[in-house]
Motif scaffolding. Sequence first.
Motif, PDB file in Angstrom:
ATOM      1  N   ARG A 119      39.612  -1.858  25.246  1.00 41.45           N
ATOM      2  CA  ARG A 119      40.808  -2.658  25.534  1.00 41.45           C
ATOM      3  C   ARG A 119      40.394  -3.775  26.494  1.00 41.45           C
ATOM      4  NH1 ARG A 119      46.550  -2.452  24.217  1.00 41.45           N
ATOM      5  NH2 ARG A 119      47.601  -3.662  25.819  1.00 41.45           N
ATOM      6  N   MET A 120      40.537  -5.012  26.082  1.00 41.97           N
ATOM      7  CA  MET A 120      40.011  -6.154  26.837  1.00 41.97           C
ATOM      8  C   MET A 120      41.019  -6.706  27.853  1.00 41.97           C
ATOM      9  SD  MET A 120      36.959  -6.752  25.536  1.00 41.97           S
ATOM     10  CE  MET A 120      36.185  -5.740  24.274  1.00 41.97           C
ATOM     11  N   ALA A 121      40.485  -7.238  28.939  1.00 42.18           N
ATOM     12  CA  ALA A 121      41.333  -7.861  29.957  1.00 42.18           C
ATOM     13  C   ALA A 121      41.711  -9.291  29.573  1.00 42.18           C
ATOM     14  CB  ALA A 121      40.615  -7.872  31.303  1.00 42.18           C
ATOM     15  N   ALA A 122      40.951  -9.888  28.650  1.00 40.18           N
ATOM     16  CA  ALA A 122      41.183 -11.293  28.296  1.00 40.18           C
ATOM     17  C   ALA A 122      41.006 -11.479  26.797  1.00 40.18           C
ATOM     18  CB  ALA A 122      40.205 -12.200  29.047  1.00 40.18           C
ATOM     19  N   VAL A 123      41.834 -12.328  26.219  1.00 38.78           N
ATOM     20  CA  VAL A 123      41.747 -12.569  24.784  1.00 38.78           C
ATOM     21  C   VAL A 123      40.425 -13.264  24.420  1.00 38.78           C
ATOM     22  CG1 VAL A 123      42.942 -14.805  24.783  1.00 38.78           C
ATOM     23  CG2 VAL A 123      43.101 -13.318  22.777  1.00 38.78           C
ATOM     24  N   GLN A 124      39.897 -14.074  25.335  1.00 43.97           N
ATOM     25  CA  GLN A 124      38.612 -14.723  25.092  1.00 43.97           C
ATOM     26  C   GLN A 124      37.428 -13.866  25.536  1.00 43.97           C
ATOM     27  OE1 GLN A 124      38.146 -19.130  25.678  1.00 43.97           O
ATOM     28  NE2 GLN A 124      40.047 -18.907  26.829  1.00 43.97           N
ATOM     29  N   GLY A 125      37.713 -12.741  26.184  1.00 44.89           N
ATOM     30  CA  GLY A 125      36.658 -11.907  26.742  1.00 44.89           C
ATOM     31  C   GLY A 125      35.538 -11.548  25.768  1.00 44.89           C
ATOM     32  N   PRO A 126      35.870 -11.140  24.538  1.00 41.66           N
ATOM     33  CA  PRO A 126      34.809 -10.785  23.593  1.00 41.66           C
ATOM     34  C   PRO A 126      33.865 -11.940  23.277  1.00 41.66           C
ATOM     35  CG  PRO A 126      36.943  -9.971  22.830  1.00 41.66           C
ATOM     36  CD  PRO A 126      37.217 -10.864  23.997  1.00 41.66           C
ATOM     37  N   LEU A 167      40.146 -20.498  38.582  1.00 41.75           N
ATOM     38  CA  LEU A 167      41.324 -20.530  37.722  1.00 41.75           C
ATOM     39  C   LEU A 167      41.188 -19.571  36.547  1.00 41.75           C
ATOM     40  CD1 LEU A 167      44.034 -22.056  37.016  1.00 41.75           C
ATOM     41  CD2 LEU A 167      42.624 -23.438  35.473  1.00 41.75           C
ATOM     42  N   SER A 168      40.019 -19.546  35.896  1.00 45.91           N
ATOM     43  CA  SER A 168      39.877 -18.760  34.670  1.00 45.91           C
ATOM     44  C   SER A 168      40.051 -17.265  34.937  1.00 45.91           C
ATOM     45  CB  SER A 168      38.520 -19.029  34.020  1.00 45.91           C
ATOM     46  OG  SER A 168      37.459 -18.561  34.828  1.00 45.91           O
ATOM     47  N   TYR A 169      39.676 -16.796  36.136  1.00 45.69           N
ATOM     48  CA  TYR A 169      39.824 -15.373  36.440  1.00 45.69           C
ATOM     49  C   TYR A 169      41.292 -15.006  36.681  1.00 45.69           C
ATOM     50  CZ  TYR A 169      34.862 -14.264  36.641  1.00 45.69           C
ATOM     51  OH  TYR A 169      33.550 -14.020  36.304  1.00 45.69           O
ATOM     52  N   ASP A 170      42.050 -15.931  37.199  1.00 44.92           N
ATOM     53  CA  ASP A 170      43.462 -15.647  37.488  1.00 44.92           C
ATOM     54  C   ASP A 170      44.379 -15.931  36.306  1.00 44.92           C
ATOM     55  OD1 ASP A 170      42.995 -14.831  40.118  1.00 44.92           O
ATOM     56  OD2 ASP A 170      43.009 -16.898  40.848  1.00 44.92           O
ATOM     57  N   VAL A 171      44.009 -16.908  35.472  1.00 47.62           N
ATOM     58  CA  VAL A 171      44.928 -17.387  34.437  1.00 47.62           C
ATOM     59  C   VAL A 171      44.521 -16.940  33.033  1.00 47.62           C
ATOM     60  CG1 VAL A 171      45.921 -19.473  33.393  1.00 47.62           C
ATOM     61  CG2 VAL A 171      45.568 -19.356  35.869  1.00 47.62           C
ATOM     62  N   TYR A 172      43.217 -16.857  32.755  1.00 46.27           N
ATOM     63  CA  TYR A 172      42.749 -16.572  31.395  1.00 46.27           C
ATOM     64  C   TYR A 172      42.482 -15.091  31.143  1.00 46.27           C
ATOM     65  CZ  TYR A 172      42.004 -21.630  31.042  1.00 46.27           C
ATOM     66  OH  TYR A 172      42.162 -22.989  31.029  1.00 46.27           O
ATOM     67  N   ARG A 173      42.858 -14.234  32.048  1.00 50.65           N
ATOM     68  CA  ARG A 173      42.758 -12.787  31.821  1.00 50.65           C
ATOM     69  C   ARG A 173      43.912 -12.119  32.544  1.00 50.65           C
ATOM     70  NH1 ARG A 173      38.581  -9.925  36.041  1.00 50.65           N
ATOM     71  NH2 ARG A 173      39.545 -10.883  37.848  1.00 50.65           N
ATOM     72  N   ASN A 174      44.149 -10.835  32.237  1.00 51.88           N
ATOM     73  CA  ASN A 174      45.276 -10.121  32.842  1.00 51.88           C
ATOM     74  C   ASN A 174      44.837  -8.700  33.184  1.00 51.88           C
ATOM     75  OD1 ASN A 174      47.706  -8.871  33.494  1.00 51.88           O
ATOM     76  ND2 ASN A 174      48.877 -10.141  32.069  1.00 51.88           N
TER      77      ASN A 174
END
Length: 510
Positions: free
Chosen positions: A268-275, A332-339
């Motif tokens: 289960r990924m924290a970010a949609v772009q993570g993979p 920004l990417s750590y706060d906005v591009y993942r959850n």
Amino acid sequence: MGKLGKIAFVPLDERPCNYEFPYLLAQGTEIELVRPPIEMMGLKKRPGDTHKLWSWLEEQAADADGAIIALDTLLYGGIIPSRLHSMEHSQVAERLQKLRSLKERNPNLKIFAFQLIMRCPQYSIADEEPDYYADWGREIFRQGYIGHKRELGIASAEDLEELEEIGRRLPSEIMDDYMLRRSVNIDVIQDVLGWVTEGWIDFMIFPQDDSAPFGHTAKDQQRVRAMISELDLELKTYMYPGADEAGCTLLARMINDGKGRIPLVYPRMAAVQGPFVTPLYEDRFFYESLKYQILAAGGLIAASAEEADLVLLVNTPGETMMEADSQEHPFLSYDVYRNIIELVEYGNYTLVHKGKPVAVADVGYANGADRKLVKLLKQKEMLFELAGYAGWNTSSNSLGTVIAQSMLYLHYGRTAQHLDFLSLRYAEDLCYCSVVRMGLNQGEVEAMGFSKFELDGRRGEVSRLVKQQIAEELDKRINGPQGQVEITDCYMPWNRTFEVGLSVRYHSST
């Protein structure tokens, strides 16, 4: 494989990640994992005693069910000596011949082995490389990187100018020495593949340490990949990013194999772009390495959480991976591009409402844990309920460690030894790698009269300071009503700040 009792284990070197982690994971199981005395293992650039190591292995393998072998240790004396030796191919090949006697004496012995493809770091530091790397490391890397791009027809005019300039400056005798060693190592890998073909080695991994898409190492990987394909060994020989986690990975594979089980893991990924992030020090999208790490440990990726034996919460970056010490300055990417809030809530739901094992691959940053993620896990009272956790060094180092621990959890459950290893991860990956080490490197060791590459010994003043600071961070970030972590030993294995040697114990607060 049938029964599993005794496994003979030859580590990659004497650092805790290689010498201790697989041994600690085997505690609390029915496995008797035996390893060579630490005195045989060498120390950093000093090779281990290969003669004694072979004798030890021959003796232990005679009545073992399995052997997990770092071939670099038996052939060169360890991971660093594999980059420094002056042996010819014939000398190394002669040592390899001894492998045959292991199965001749014990035909039922299962041999799982791994061997590194020699890395080529991008910087001029000789800490783990030949001494001339301090002056010429960057040039050696760039020569390989641009030279490879030129062969592929994608080098720019500026690249070619730089390559010409390096050719004028870089001494030919240094380049000859470096390339000869690479050549010997690849020739030996070809020999090893022959041993896999003949059945003397049952399963083989070629981990890629500090890989890049172009350069000397990338070209060697292409050669090895072609050899594997030519010999039809793709299902018995894997090659993917990693190194120091391989002993843990093969332990999990051997236990899964012995028990006839293939665990299904749902990531289960924290970010949609993570993979699609390419981690630092690696050469491909994260998800491709994740598949290999699960596969190498004897498992498969599940199509859904429902069918999975284990849910793996994967704390990927949202866009680009940063070093763990960059957490002082939010990106920004750590706060906005993942959850990571959703990630933790989903993990807690899976644990509490579904009763399914949950592990955490904390790979948001390189070289340390995500402080915010661990804070949330503590708030949800999940820290000591997890099937596994890791967040140290490279992404693949962490993946291999947590996958191995959580697969053993599926077999053996929440043992005291499991809780101790979880505690070790929090003490090392979070408290040391992400907090204490940063302070040491930003002036503390210099103020004491040392450098981050040379401290005052394994158990000097620095190690006492480190133990005190880790204990303070444990109190602040980990200890609470769910449990306490006690440090029972602390030392600096290679007399530098990069790694720490810790022994810890978990204590229930109830």
